[in-house]
Every structure is written in C-alpha cells, then in structure tokens.
Design a protein around this motif. Structure first.
Motif, PDB file in Angstrom:
ATOM      1  N   LYS A 396       0.825  -1.203   0.000  1.00  0.00           N
ATOM      2  CA  LYS A 396       0.000   0.000   0.000  1.00  0.00           C
ATOM      3  C   LYS A 396       0.862   1.257   0.000  1.00  0.00           C
ATOM      4  O   LYS A 396       1.757   1.412   0.824  1.00  0.00           O
ATOM      5  CB  LYS A 396      -0.915   0.003   1.228  1.00  0.00           C
ATOM      6  CG  LYS A 396      -1.848   1.199   1.255  1.00  0.00           C
ATOM      7  CD  LYS A 396      -2.863   1.118   2.369  1.00  0.00           C
ATOM      8  CE  LYS A 396      -3.757   2.356   2.324  1.00  0.00           C
ATOM      9  NZ  LYS A 396      -4.695   2.414   3.418  1.00  0.00           N
ATOM     10  N   ASP A 397       0.601   2.114  -0.967  1.00  0.00           N
ATOM     11  CA  ASP A 397       1.263   3.420  -1.007  1.00  0.00           C
ATOM     12  C   ASP A 397       0.532   4.328  -0.022  1.00  0.00           C
ATOM     13  O   ASP A 397      -0.632   4.652  -0.220  1.00  0.00           O
ATOM     14  CB  ASP A 397       1.173   3.994  -2.431  1.00  0.00           C
ATOM     15  CG  ASP A 397       1.924   5.310  -2.565  1.00  0.00           C
ATOM     16  OD1 ASP A 397       1.952   6.075  -1.578  1.00  0.00           O
ATOM     17  OD2 ASP A 397       2.483   5.560  -3.649  1.00  0.00           O
ATOM     18  N   MET A 398       1.193   4.707   1.065  1.00  0.00           N
ATOM     19  CA  MET A 398       0.530   5.446   2.141  1.00  0.00           C
ATOM     20  C   MET A 398       0.197   6.876   1.724  1.00  0.00           C
ATOM     21  O   MET A 398      -0.585   7.547   2.384  1.00  0.00           O
ATOM     22  CB  MET A 398       1.406   5.469   3.398  1.00  0.00           C
ATOM     23  CG  MET A 398       1.736   4.090   3.947  1.00  0.00           C
ATOM     24  SD  MET A 398       0.283   3.198   4.571  1.00  0.00           S
ATOM     25  CE  MET A 398       0.067   3.985   6.164  1.00  0.00           C
ATOM     26  N   GLU A 399       0.819   7.353   0.664  1.00  0.00           N
ATOM     27  CA  GLU A 399       0.526   8.718   0.221  1.00  0.00           C
ATOM     28  C   GLU A 399      -0.708   8.751  -0.673  1.00  0.00           C
ATOM     29  O   GLU A 399      -1.636   9.515  -0.451  1.00  0.00           O
ATOM     30  CB  GLU A 399       1.729   9.310  -0.518  1.00  0.00           C
ATOM     31  CG  GLU A 399       2.420  10.399   0.290  1.00  0.00           C
ATOM     32  CD  GLU A 399       3.755  10.784  -0.294  1.00  0.00           C
ATOM     33  OE1 GLU A 399       3.836  11.025  -1.525  1.00  0.00           O
ATOM     34  OE2 GLU A 399       4.730  10.850   0.479  1.00  0.00           O
ATOM     35  N   SER A 400      -0.735   7.856  -1.684  1.00  0.00           N
ATOM     36  CA  SER A 400      -1.857   7.873  -2.639  1.00  0.00           C
ATOM     37  C   SER A 400      -3.004   6.987  -2.172  1.00  0.00           C
ATOM     38  O   SER A 400      -4.132   7.131  -2.630  1.00  0.00           O
ATOM     39  CB  SER A 400      -1.370   7.393  -4.009  1.00  0.00           C
ATOM     40  OG  SER A 400      -1.007   6.028  -3.928  1.00  0.00           O
ATOM     41  N   GLY A 401      -2.715   6.054  -1.254  1.00  0.00           N
ATOM     42  CA  GLY A 401      -3.740   5.122  -0.806  1.00  0.00           C
ATOM     43  C   GLY A 401      -3.876   3.917  -1.725  1.00  0.00           C
ATOM     44  O   GLY A 401      -4.603   2.977  -1.429  1.00  0.00           O
ATOM     45  N   GLU A 402      -3.185   3.930  -2.850  1.00  0.00           N
ATOM     46  CA  GLU A 402      -3.263   2.821  -3.811  1.00  0.00           C
ATOM     47  C   GLU A 402      -2.688   1.542  -3.238  1.00  0.00           C
ATOM     48  O   GLU A 402      -1.686   1.571  -2.538  1.00  0.00           O
ATOM     49  CB  GLU A 402      -2.456   3.182  -5.066  1.00  0.00           C
ATOM     50  CG  GLU A 402      -3.286   3.747  -6.194  1.00  0.00           C
ATOM     51  CD  GLU A 402      -2.375   4.318  -7.259  1.00  0.00           C
ATOM     52  OE1 GLU A 402      -1.554   3.548  -7.793  1.00  0.00           O
ATOM     53  OE2 GLU A 402      -2.480   5.538  -7.520  1.00  0.00           O
ATOM     54  N   GLN A 403      -3.322   0.438  -3.590  1.00  0.00           N
ATOM     55  CA  GLN A 403      -2.875  -0.848  -3.067  1.00  0.00           C
ATOM     56  C   GLN A 403      -2.823  -1.880  -4.169  1.00  0.00           C
ATOM     57  O   GLN A 403      -3.697  -1.900  -5.036  1.00  0.00           O
ATOM     58  CB  GLN A 403      -3.838  -1.290  -1.972  1.00  0.00           C
ATOM     59  CG  GLN A 403      -3.376  -2.517  -1.218  1.00  0.00           C
ATOM     60  CD  GLN A 403      -4.255  -2.772  -0.007  1.00  0.00           C
ATOM     61  OE1 GLN A 403      -4.556  -1.856   0.742  1.00  0.00           O
ATOM     62  NE2 GLN A 403      -4.666  -4.006   0.164  1.00  0.00           N
ATOM     63  N   SER A 404      -1.784  -2.712  -4.173  1.00  0.00           N
ATOM     64  CA  SER A 404      -1.720  -3.767  -5.183  1.00  0.00           C
ATOM     65  C   SER A 404      -1.071  -5.007  -4.595  1.00  0.00           C
ATOM     66  O   SER A 404      -0.295  -4.910  -3.639  1.00  0.00           O
ATOM     67  CB  SER A 404      -0.919  -3.276  -6.397  1.00  0.00           C
ATOM     68  OG  SER A 404       0.344  -2.829  -5.965  1.00  0.00           O
ATOM     69  N   ALA A 405      -1.398  -6.137  -5.146  1.00  0.00           N
ATOM     70  CA  ALA A 405      -0.800  -7.391  -4.689  1.00  0.00           C
ATOM     71  C   ALA A 405       0.530  -7.598  -5.405  1.00  0.00           C
ATOM     72  O   ALA A 405       0.622  -7.452  -6.616  1.00  0.00           O
ATOM     73  CB  ALA A 405      -1.736  -8.558  -4.990  1.00  0.00           C
ATOM     74  N   VAL A 406       1.556  -7.910  -4.630  1.00  0.00           N
ATOM     75  CA  VAL A 406       2.884  -8.138  -5.210  1.00  0.00           C
ATOM     76  C   VAL A 406       3.360  -9.523  -4.765  1.00  0.00           C
ATOM     77  O   VAL A 406       3.254  -9.854  -3.586  1.00  0.00           O
ATOM     78  CB  VAL A 406       3.883  -7.057  -4.712  1.00  0.00           C
ATOM     79  CG1 VAL A 406       5.272  -7.310  -5.263  1.00  0.00           C
ATOM     80  CG2 VAL A 406       3.395  -5.675  -5.056  1.00  0.00           C
ATOM     81  N   PRO A 407       3.876 -10.318  -5.686  1.00  0.00           N
ATOM     82  CA  PRO A 407       4.378 -11.637  -5.295  1.00  0.00           C
ATOM     83  C   PRO A 407       5.462 -11.507  -4.222  1.00  0.00           C
ATOM     84  O   PRO A 407       6.325 -10.620  -4.321  1.00  0.00           O
ATOM     85  CB  PRO A 407       4.963 -12.196  -6.592  1.00  0.00           C
ATOM     86  CG  PRO A 407       4.255 -11.450  -7.683  1.00  0.00           C
ATOM     87  CD  PRO A 407       3.935 -10.107  -7.137  1.00  0.00           C
TER      88      PRO A 407
END
Ligand code: HAM
Length: 420
Positions: A396-407
């Motif tokens: 999770k990018d704490m600045e933009s709030g964006e979240q993605s799954a990473v292996p």
C-alpha cells in the motif's frame, strides 16, 4: 522526588525532539569534516588539575561550577566543564603535533557539566560540538573557524544570530593593560567580591551585568588602546578575511569570555531570541594554553557551539528542520503465519538497506495501520492468510492510498525500485 525525574538542571532527549538534536550536531560537524578536521573523543572526566591550570583558577567554572570527585583510588577528577583543555591534552599525549602536519585540526561532540544555577537555556548537563586547530598562528585559521560556524548556523536556516568579535591581546600587551585597568578599578565604589576580582581577574569586572557597576566603567581604559602592533595587525587581518568572506560581525570590546586561556581573537555567537542566555557558541585563540598545562608552545584557536541553545534558537525562529522519516516500509501481519513470513520480509529489506519496521504484538489491522501512519513510512506491507496462500502481499502506497498485490518473491525488488 520521584525516581522518574532527571536530576536538577538536566533533561532527557526523547523522540521526536531528539531527532532535531542529532540533526543540529550533524549540521555543525559537516562543514568541519569537509574542511580537514578529524574527529576526536576524550573521556567525560579528567584530572581536576587540567581544568584548574587550563581554564583558570579564578574562573567561575573552576571555583564554583565543576563537578569534582575523589575516586576510591584517591584520584581527584572533574566531570569535564568544557572541551578545549581535554582536546589539547589528548593531542599532546598522542603527539599529534609532532606528526608533521600543523595545524592539527580536530572536532568533537559530547556532554559537558557545569554546576550552574539552572534557568532557560542554562543546564548542568549540556552538549557541545567543538573544533580546535592546534599549533599554528595564522589569522586565516581564526577566520576559517568563524566562517565554518557561520556556515553551520546558516545551513540550519538560522538568521537572528550575531557574531561578536574582539581581541584580548597577547602576553606582551595584555599585562600592561591589565595593570592600567586595575589602577582604574581600584578607585571605584565596588563590593568586596568585585574588589577581589580586580586583583585576580580584572577583565571579568568589565563583564559585570549590574547597571551601577557598568555606570562606573564608562571611562575605563580600553584594551583596544593598549594592543601591541603585532596584535593590532593580526586582528585587522582576521577582520578583513571575515569581511572578504561576506561574514558580518560586530566589534565588541567588552567581550572577555569566561575562560582564562584566551589570547588575541575572541568571539561569541549570540542569538537574539534566547533572553539572557543568548550565547549559542563561543571561542577564540589560546596561544598560551599548551604551556599552561605543561606542553610546548603551540598557538591554537577553536570554538564550541552549544547544541541545546542552538535547538532553542531554531525554536525561537520557528524553524522546523526538514527531517525525513526514518522508516520507509511498515509491515502489518494478520495472523500467526503472516507474522513469521512478513518478519522474514522485513529482515530481508533491512539487509538490503531499506528502512523497515514491523507491527509487533499481534495487533488488529486498524491499530497496526495507525502505527504505520505514525511511523511516516511511505509503504505498508499487509498480509493475511489468503494473501499467503496466493503467495502475495498487499503493498500500500501510504501517500496515494493505492494498493496492489505483489508476489512475495518480488517485494524487495519492487520496493527498492519504488524507493529509488
Ligand atoms: P563556552 O563559551 O564556555 O566556551 O561554551 C560554549 C557554548 O556552550 C556556549 O556558548 C553555550 O552555547 C554552551 N554552554 C555553556 N554552558 C552551558 C550551560 N550551562 N547550559 C547550556 N549550554 C551551555 C567553551 O566551552 C570553550 N571551550 C570554547 C572554545 C573552544 N574556545 C576555544 N576552543
């Protein structure tokens, strides 16, 4: 008295304010390191004799303010009230002055102790960063040190400080002045203690803060009129070099300083936002100190800047240093298995040089994310059972709030890329 109370006149440095102290020490040290000063560290205590002889038997520091103790072995020690005598002692002991490269340029950072009456900006334990250039008489060296202190303060963003400059003469001209001053002072209406001071350390009387004393001093002989030609020329050269470097200073012939070892150049950095304890730093030339402590003739110059007062000066000017958060990644495990796996990831990140922290104690998601926020980390790594089953973590990018799954296998590389 509570057991949880620091001794009178002392205070603790705790986060987050402690980060500012570290940054101030670093800002003062950086220009010194870049200018050929090597780091020196000496013990927190010395034989009392060193300060008695070096700082001066008649100074307040030696007569009233030293923390002295007798060891079980019978040695008379003192917690160091200042750094110059210790640094010179250490340089002599290590024969640094014989290594061929003069001046010996040294810088230091540490704790100092004076049993003073505590007040705002005046403590019994305080911190200095200092510099000493040993073994050379050269006005360029005096100028260099003043310029480096000015540079350090400017790099911190400080603006409301002033540099006071004076010359105290040398062993030729000062004694003549001292006698003229004593003759003048003996005729004044002064109390017993001040009368005693006239005989021991008359220059210090000029420093008396009381209005009724100051009034009587208007016509006191001025050191400036007694400086020998060599001292005058030396001082003019220091002044010209400072001016050429664009460093603004004020001539202050009342500046005497509280330590006995000074000769010729003396200076003080004062800050106008600090009230009565306005000196943030000070120093000068001490051509006779080496001989006073039993060494060879080694003309030297140096300064020490008070870290505590420099921090107060920053606060007085409303300056907040731009201190980057120390944690880049904060890991939040959800469940036992995730705890082990994510802790492994954190360890790997740390080994790869990425600053990472971890939600300890098996807290729930909400509390742990609050900690992640507070840590200032740019990224959070969150993983629960389902993520682990899929072999991923949520980044999770704490600045933009964006979240993605990473292996899992790619987390370190992905973070390294994103953090640049
Ligand atoms: P000083 O003027 O006694 O000089 O101390 C330097 C700085 O240490 C002061 O300007 C002040 O910022 C800080 N300081 C001193 N006493 C206290 C205190 N009680 N509480 C908080 N801060 C304090 C020296 O120590 C000389 N050794 C400087 C020097 C180096 N001269 C030549 N080389």
């Amino acid at each position: 008295m509570s057991t949880f109370q620091a001794p009178k006149g002392t205070y603790d440095l705790t986060p987050p304010r402690s980060a500012t102290f570290l940054a101030v020490r670093e800002a003062i040290a950086a220009p010194l390191r870049d200018s050929g000063y090597g780091y020196i560290e000496t013990p927190g205590f010395e034989n009392v004799e060193l300060f008695a002889r070096g700082v001066g038997e008649s100074t307040d520091i030696v007569t009233k303010e030293m923390y002295t103790l007798t060891t079980k072995g019978g040695d008379q020690l003192a917690l160091r009230p200042e750094g110059t005598a210790s640094v010179l002692r250490a340089a002599l002991e290590a024969n640094l002055h014989k290594a061929g490269n003069l001046p010996v340029k040294l810088w230091y950072s540490g704790s100092y102790y004076r049993y003073e009456r505590p007040q705002a900006g005046r403590y019994r334990h305080f911190s200095q960063v200092g510099a000493e250039a040993i073994g050379t008489e050269d006005p360029v060296l005096d100028a260099e040190l003043i310029i480096l202190a000015d540079q350090a303060y400017r790099s911190l963003g400080l603006r409301q400080f002033r540099i006071l400059l004076n010359s105290l003469g040398d062993k030729e001209c000062r004694p003549v002045y001292r006698e003229a001053l004593q003759t003048f002072l003996r005729d004044l209406d002064l109390d017993e203690e001040t009368r005693r001071r006239i005989e021991i350390n008359p220059l210090r009387v000029l420093d008396d803060k009381r209005a009724d004393v100051q009034k009587q001093l208007t016509d006191a002989p001025k050191l400036r009129d007694y400086l020998c030609d060599a001292c005058k020329a030396y001082h003019e050269e220091v002044r010209a070099l400072l001016t050429a470097a664009g460093v603004v200073y004020e001539d202050d012939e009342k500046l005497v300083r509280g330590l006995d070892y000074y000769t010729r150049t003396t200076f003080e950095f004062v800050h106008d936002g600090l009230g009565s304890q306005s000196a943030v730093g000070g120093g000068g030339r001490y051509d006779g100190l080496s001989e006073m402590i039993g060494g060879p003739e080694l003309p030297s110059v140096g300064w020490a800047l008070g870290v505590d007062r420099t921090v107060l000066a920053l606060e007085a000017e409303g300056i907040e240093l731009d201190l980057p958060y120390t944690t880049s990644v904060y890991a939040v495990p959800l469940g036992e298995e995730a705890r082990r796996v994510l802790f492994g990831v954190v360890t790997g990140l740390r080994r790869a040089g990425i600053a990472a922290d971890f939600a300890f104690g098996g807290r729930g998601l909400k509390g742990a994310m609050k900690s992640a926020n507070r840590s200032g980390a740019r990224y959070a790594l969150v993983a629960g059972e389902r993520d682990l089953a899929e072999g991923v973590v949520q980044l999770k990018d704490m600045e933009s709030g964006e979240q993605s799954a990473v292996p899992l296998t790619e987390v370190a590389a992905e973070l390294a890329k994103r953090l640049g």
